[in-house]
Design a protein around this motif. Structure first.
Motif, short mmCIF file in Angstrom:
data_model
loop_
_atom_site.label_atom_id
_atom_site.label_comp_id
_atom_site.label_asym_id
_atom_site.label_seq_id
_atom_site.Cartn_x
_atom_site.Cartn_y
_atom_site.Cartn_z
N ALA A 85 125.60 54.09 -25.05
CA ALA A 85 125.61 52.64 -24.87
C ALA A 85 126.53 52.23 -23.72
CB ALA A 85 126.06 51.96 -26.17
N ILE A 86 127.71 52.84 -23.64
CA ILE A 86 128.64 52.52 -22.55
C ILE A 86 128.05 52.91 -21.21
CG2 ILE A 86 130.91 53.06 -21.59
CD1 ILE A 86 131.93 53.42 -24.45
N LEU A 87 127.39 54.07 -21.17
CA LEU A 87 126.78 54.53 -19.91
C LEU A 87 125.65 53.61 -19.49
CD1 LEU A 87 126.49 56.61 -17.66
CD2 LEU A 87 125.03 57.95 -19.21
N ILE A 88 124.77 53.28 -20.41
CA ILE A 88 123.64 52.40 -20.09
C ILE A 88 124.11 51.03 -19.65
CG2 ILE A 88 121.66 51.18 -21.11
CD1 ILE A 88 121.14 53.67 -22.80
N ASN A 89 125.18 50.54 -20.29
CA ASN A 89 125.70 49.22 -19.93
C ASN A 89 126.36 49.20 -18.56
OD1 ASN A 89 126.28 46.42 -20.99
ND2 ASN A 89 128.37 47.08 -20.56
N ALA A 143 121.35 58.58 -33.67
CA ALA A 143 122.22 58.22 -32.54
C ALA A 143 121.67 57.03 -31.77
CB ALA A 143 122.39 59.42 -31.61
N ALA A 144 120.34 56.89 -31.76
CA ALA A 144 119.73 55.75 -31.06
C ALA A 144 120.05 54.44 -31.78
CB ALA A 144 118.22 55.96 -30.97
N PHE A 145 120.10 54.45 -33.11
CA PHE A 145 120.48 53.24 -33.84
C PHE A 145 121.91 52.84 -33.49
CE2 PHE A 145 117.10 54.73 -36.79
CZ PHE A 145 116.34 53.58 -36.82
N VAL A 146 122.79 53.83 -33.44
CA VAL A 146 124.19 53.54 -33.07
C VAL A 146 124.24 52.96 -31.66
CG1 VAL A 146 126.46 54.55 -32.70
CG2 VAL A 146 125.03 55.38 -34.58
N MET A 147 123.48 53.54 -30.74
CA MET A 147 123.47 53.06 -29.36
C MET A 147 123.04 51.60 -29.28
SD MET A 147 120.92 53.98 -26.28
CE MET A 147 119.77 52.83 -27.06
N LEU A 148 121.99 51.24 -30.02
CA LEU A 148 121.49 49.86 -29.97
C LEU A 148 122.54 48.87 -30.50
CD1 LEU A 148 117.81 50.41 -31.16
CD2 LEU A 148 118.60 49.90 -28.85
N LEU A 149 123.23 49.25 -31.57
CA LEU A 149 124.26 48.36 -32.13
C LEU A 149 125.43 48.20 -31.16
CD1 LEU A 149 124.28 49.63 -35.82
CD2 LEU A 149 123.53 47.38 -35.04
N LEU A 154 128.33 45.24 -26.70
CA LEU A 154 128.84 45.24 -25.32
C LEU A 154 128.44 44.00 -24.54
CD1 LEU A 154 128.34 48.98 -24.29
CD2 LEU A 154 130.51 47.73 -24.35
N GLN A 155 127.39 43.33 -24.96
CA GLN A 155 126.95 42.13 -24.24
C GLN A 155 127.98 41.01 -24.33
OE1 GLN A 155 124.20 42.72 -22.40
NE2 GLN A 155 124.39 44.71 -23.43
N SER A 156 128.84 41.06 -25.34
CA SER A 156 129.87 40.03 -25.48
C SER A 156 131.23 40.48 -24.94
CB SER A 156 130.02 39.64 -26.97
OG SER A 156 130.45 40.75 -27.74
N TYR A 185 134.66 48.35 -32.32
CA TYR A 185 134.84 48.89 -33.67
C TYR A 185 133.87 48.29 -34.70
CZ TYR A 185 138.99 51.61 -32.50
OH TYR A 185 139.86 52.54 -31.97
N PRO A 186 133.61 46.97 -34.70
CA PRO A 186 132.64 46.45 -35.68
C PRO A 186 131.26 47.07 -35.54
CG PRO A 186 133.93 44.66 -34.74
CD PRO A 186 134.26 45.88 -33.94
N ALA A 187 130.79 47.23 -34.30
CA ALA A 187 129.48 47.84 -34.08
C ALA A 187 129.50 49.32 -34.44
CB ALA A 187 129.05 47.67 -32.62
#
Length: 261
Positions: A85-89, A143-149, A154-156, A185-187
């Motif tokens: 998620a961090i990499l994609i963002n 892992a994909a579910f975790v990435m989406l969350l 990260l959008q905020s 941490y919440p995600a």
């Protein structure tokens, strides 16, 4: 207006009945003194199905295996999904699209395909089937579910905080540990919970990769094939009770934190 409210409430009542009634019937069968899992005819109250479940050593072994697999899946999926998620963002363009598609693709793939593919791939490397392959197979889509969350969280995130910390002399590791991760941490917690329960209820991937080991879903499947008894109803009732308790405890804690905040 009154008619629309009536229809809305009627729909909600019917929907709740549709969702809850099967659970009530299932739970009632766990207390019926009949060797068939049903509430009609009602023979009498009994707790023997819970006692038989308690004495079922195979079920306890399957339960232990299920928990171990779920914990391993969470331990591997969280860092992989968070890092993705961090990499994609942080990137843009076609590279982001390709990486995002590769991560999301396993969610859209049938579980049987993932299970068979995992088994065949590792067999070519002379790795035998077992719970370790179940972990790897489940990680590929959980892992994909975790990435989406995490990606949604990260959008905020205010990138200005990250840039300010770097300007003040913080290293990238410090920014990650003290600024970015606390925001995520919440995600991450939600991803861990979803990953844990997704692993526990997984059947297709586990069935093809487990080898000779049992998990709860495989155990229930084998019991259904050989002749289901109300012990399965007792097990399902316990799992539902534990799930409801966890959900209520989480909601109580969330409201307490909201009041303090």
């Amino acid at each position: 207006m009154r008619k629309s409210n009536f229809l809305f409430h009627l729909y909600m009542v019917l929907f709740l009945i549709y969702m809850i009634l099967p659970l009530v019937v299932m739970g009632g069968a766990a207390f019926n003194d009949s060797r068939f899992p049903s509430i009609y005819p009602w023979v009498g109250w009994t707790d023997r199905w819970f006692i038989e479940l308690w004495k079922d050593t195979r079920m306890w072994v399957a339960f232990r295996n299920t928990i171990l697999v779920a914990l391993a899946v969470v331990a591997i999926s969280i860092p992989i999904g968070t890092a993705a998620a961090i990499l994609i963002n942080s990137i843009a363009g076609s590279t982001r699209t390709v990486l995002y598609s590769l991560m999301v693709a396993p969610i859209l793939t049938p579980g049987a395909v993932i299970g068979i593919s995992t088994l065949l791939f590792w067999n070519t490397l002379n790795v035998p089937a077992g719970l370790h392959l179940s972990v790897l197979g489940q990680v590929s889509f959980i892992a994909a579910f975790v990435m989406l969350l995490v990606l949604a969280r990260l959008q905020s995130f205010d990138r200005g905080l990250e840039e300010a910390a770097l300007d003040l002399g913080a290293s990238h590791a410090q920014v990650l540990r003290r600024i970015l991760l606390p925001h995520l941490y919440p995600a991450i917690g939600a991803g861990a919970a979803i990953g844990f329960f997704q692993s526990i209820e997984n059947f297709n991937v586990t069935l093809f990769t487990r080898g000779t080991y049992d998990t709860l879903t495989v155990y229930v499947f084998s019991k259904v094939r050989t002749g289901i008894t109300p012990t399965i109803n007792a097990l399902a009732l316990i799992l539902i009770a534990v799930t409801l308790f966890c959900a209520i405890a989480y909601e109580v804690r969330r409201r307490a934190v909201a009041r303090r905040g």
